[in-house]
Design an enzyme around this catalytic site. Sequence first.
Site, PDB file in Angstrom:
ATOM      1  N   ASP A   1      43.629 121.503  -3.218  1.00  0.00           N
ATOM      2  CA  ASP A   1      43.961 122.563  -2.274  1.00  0.00           C
ATOM      3  C   ASP A   1      42.697 122.940  -1.512  1.00  0.00           C
ATOM      4  O   ASP A   1      41.724 123.421  -2.098  1.00  0.00           O
ATOM      5  CB  ASP A   1      44.505 123.787  -3.028  1.00  0.00           C
ATOM      6  CG  ASP A   1      45.717 124.383  -2.342  1.00  0.00           C
ATOM      7  OD1 ASP A   1      45.693 124.490  -1.104  1.00  0.00           O
ATOM      8  OD2 ASP A   1      46.674 124.753  -3.035  1.00  0.00           O
TER       9      ASP A   1
ATOM     10  N   ASP B   1      45.474 124.862   3.106  1.00  0.00           N
ATOM     11  CA  ASP B   1      46.106 126.174   3.062  1.00  0.00           C
ATOM     12  C   ASP B   1      45.990 126.881   4.409  1.00  0.00           C
ATOM     13  O   ASP B   1      44.896 126.970   4.987  1.00  0.00           O
ATOM     14  CB  ASP B   1      45.426 127.013   1.970  1.00  0.00           C
ATOM     15  CG  ASP B   1      46.097 128.343   1.755  1.00  0.00           C
ATOM     16  OD1 ASP B   1      47.218 128.348   1.224  1.00  0.00           O
ATOM     17  OD2 ASP B   1      45.495 129.371   2.110  1.00  0.00           O
TER      18      ASP B   1
ATOM     19  N   GLU C   1      49.467 123.248   5.621  1.00  0.00           N
ATOM     20  CA  GLU C   1      50.381 124.392   5.552  1.00  0.00           C
ATOM     21  C   GLU C   1      50.311 125.114   6.889  1.00  0.00           C
ATOM     22  O   GLU C   1      49.254 125.579   7.294  1.00  0.00           O
ATOM     23  CB  GLU C   1      49.988 125.333   4.418  1.00  0.00           C
ATOM     24  CG  GLU C   1      50.980 126.489   4.269  1.00  0.00           C
ATOM     25  CD  GLU C   1      50.487 127.583   3.337  1.00  0.00           C
ATOM     26  OE1 GLU C   1      51.327 128.194   2.651  1.00  0.00           O
ATOM     27  OE2 GLU C   1      49.263 127.854   3.325  1.00  0.00           O
TER      28      GLU C   1
ATOM     29  N   HIS D   1      54.565 127.278  -5.392  1.00  0.00           N
ATOM     30  CA  HIS D   1      53.951 128.400  -6.108  1.00  0.00           C
ATOM     31  C   HIS D   1      54.103 129.728  -5.382  1.00  0.00           C
ATOM     32  O   HIS D   1      53.792 130.768  -5.955  1.00  0.00           O
ATOM     33  CB  HIS D   1      52.469 128.110  -6.339  1.00  0.00           C
ATOM     34  CG  HIS D   1      51.674 128.042  -5.069  1.00  0.00           C
ATOM     35  ND1 HIS D   1      51.693 126.949  -4.235  1.00  0.00           N
ATOM     36  CD2 HIS D   1      50.863 128.946  -4.475  1.00  0.00           C
ATOM     37  CE1 HIS D   1      50.918 127.180  -3.197  1.00  0.00           C
ATOM     38  NE2 HIS D   1      50.400 128.377  -3.308  1.00  0.00           N
ATOM     39  N   ASP D   2      54.565 129.713  -4.133  1.00  0.00           N
ATOM     40  CA  ASP D   2      54.736 130.942  -3.350  1.00  0.00           C
ATOM     41  C   ASP D   2      56.195 131.369  -3.220  1.00  0.00           C
ATOM     42  O   ASP D   2      56.484 132.357  -2.549  1.00  0.00           O
ATOM     43  CB  ASP D   2      54.160 130.760  -1.935  1.00  0.00           C
ATOM     44  CG  ASP D   2      52.655 130.823  -1.894  1.00  0.00           C
ATOM     45  OD1 ASP D   2      52.058 131.493  -2.755  1.00  0.00           O
ATOM     46  OD2 ASP D   2      52.058 130.200  -0.988  1.00  0.00           O
TER      47      ASP D   2
END
Length: 554
Positions: A97, A199, A256, A326-327
Amino acid sequence: MNREKKTGVVYEVYVQSFNDSNNDGIGDLQGLIEKLDYLKDLGVNILWLTPIFESPMVDNGYDIADYKKIADVYGTMADMDELLEKAHEKGIKIVLDLVVNHTSDKHAWFEASKQSRDNEFSDYYIWKDPKADGSEPSNHGSVFGGSAWEYCPERNQYYLHLFAKEQPDLNWKSKALREAVYETMEFWAKKGVDGFRMDSISLISKPDEFEDAPLLDNKKYGAYYQGITNGEHLHEYLHEMYERVLKPYNLFTIGETPHTDVEQGQLYVDPKREELDMIFQFEHMHVDYGEYGRYSDIAFKLSDLRRDLDHWQKGLSWNSNYLGNHDQPRIVSRFGDEGKYRVKSAQMLAMLTIMQRGTPFVYQGEEIGMTNVDFKSMSEMRDLEAYNTYELLKSLGVEDDQAFAMVKWKTRDNARTPMQWNNQKNAGFCQSEPWIALNSNYDKINVEKDLASEDSIYRFYQKLIELRKTNDVLIDGDYQIVETNDSDVISFMREKDNKKILIVLSFANKRIKYNLPIQFENGELLIGNYSLDSNELNHTLYLQPYEGRAYLIG
């Protein structure tokens, strides 16, 4: 995109909740190494690791204090080297990430930048003078609540933080900053890392001047992304990154990109532009948003989900296919049935994810049908966003019980509780108290129990993933929606070289009759989540609750 990348199936590991090897209550790299065979057997060949770097953990590691140091709770650089070596031996690639829209306020760059306006790092972040009355430079709000600006007395200026105040935004206009980022990426590429998930990458190009943003979702501050997302120099930066690091090391990349439409999205993934391999878009994640945005108590409409998925399947040359991460809430709880039909709905949703055109993403626990958590109080949650949202909703006049219900339904903690390996103490995750309490249903839902079942979700994922990696139609085939109106069914076609695969997916919790809108001949069942009396395709299908079928035609 080359074929090796196209055949990738990604498994997202939320490291601190995956497997704890030293019984400190936090998952770690050695714990992941212990489970590599489990992941190889599943069939995934790319692991995306959430941030494992040095961090104060204000936002669960997305506030990075040192990009080149492994956080002590996760292990050491030697552990990371071992993970890379052993994963590669098993044919599994490792994707890290990359969080470079912002850092932690404890990062050495920020510690130096805030000291003065004229040092080596002074332009590494977004600094603006106060308005004449001393107030913030604009009305932009933070994702986590409150203003997106924080005053710094050392410089008599505000710095921008689109997320928590402990996460100051980087200034990509600074060539020195960009070079520092690329050097960091190169550091990991030389170690053997195979790629990066980037991210909030759509936010890195900030405007020179910040104008007030419109107020949305009944909020006090302006939308954080207005005038910021997909900024003027964004694609220039990404192409520079491609030339500097991504191309030389042949890295696998996922961006993302919140608040990006399909036309903008294609700019990122168009191979001729030389930027990214694929992006995460969020249009289909908004299907159950309410008057206060993400945190709502409304259910999604299948027509909206089908429309949004179809829109992006047609609009992008290559997609990232996901329903959870995960969000987000657990996909069975959100889009399926966490009760009687948990197994069947989990299997059907797997078909949707894996059989669309693009790269499938599996989030840890989806392969055994993990569900949302029945939180009893706010004190059981750990997510910063959950607490801030709860207080925001109450300040807007939402009653306590309703505010809690809305947060409970959508809190990111639903996806962050420890992986459920067995029905022993703490589900086999650890022997000490875990950093967040386990979902109380781990005695009923766990890897050991699922693998022992004749109707295993994990085994169904295995079959789907193997099919996806070995079938040219599912890898390269065109996509076409078949059903656009049915209130219970999503149906689509994959086609290549006169071979077709028809996928029919029921979202109904009861048996339904479905008439195919197109007449097909010579169809044979390729895979399905129910046993059938006949594998031949008929024009009229009688579908069981949450049934999924894929037929090979021609």
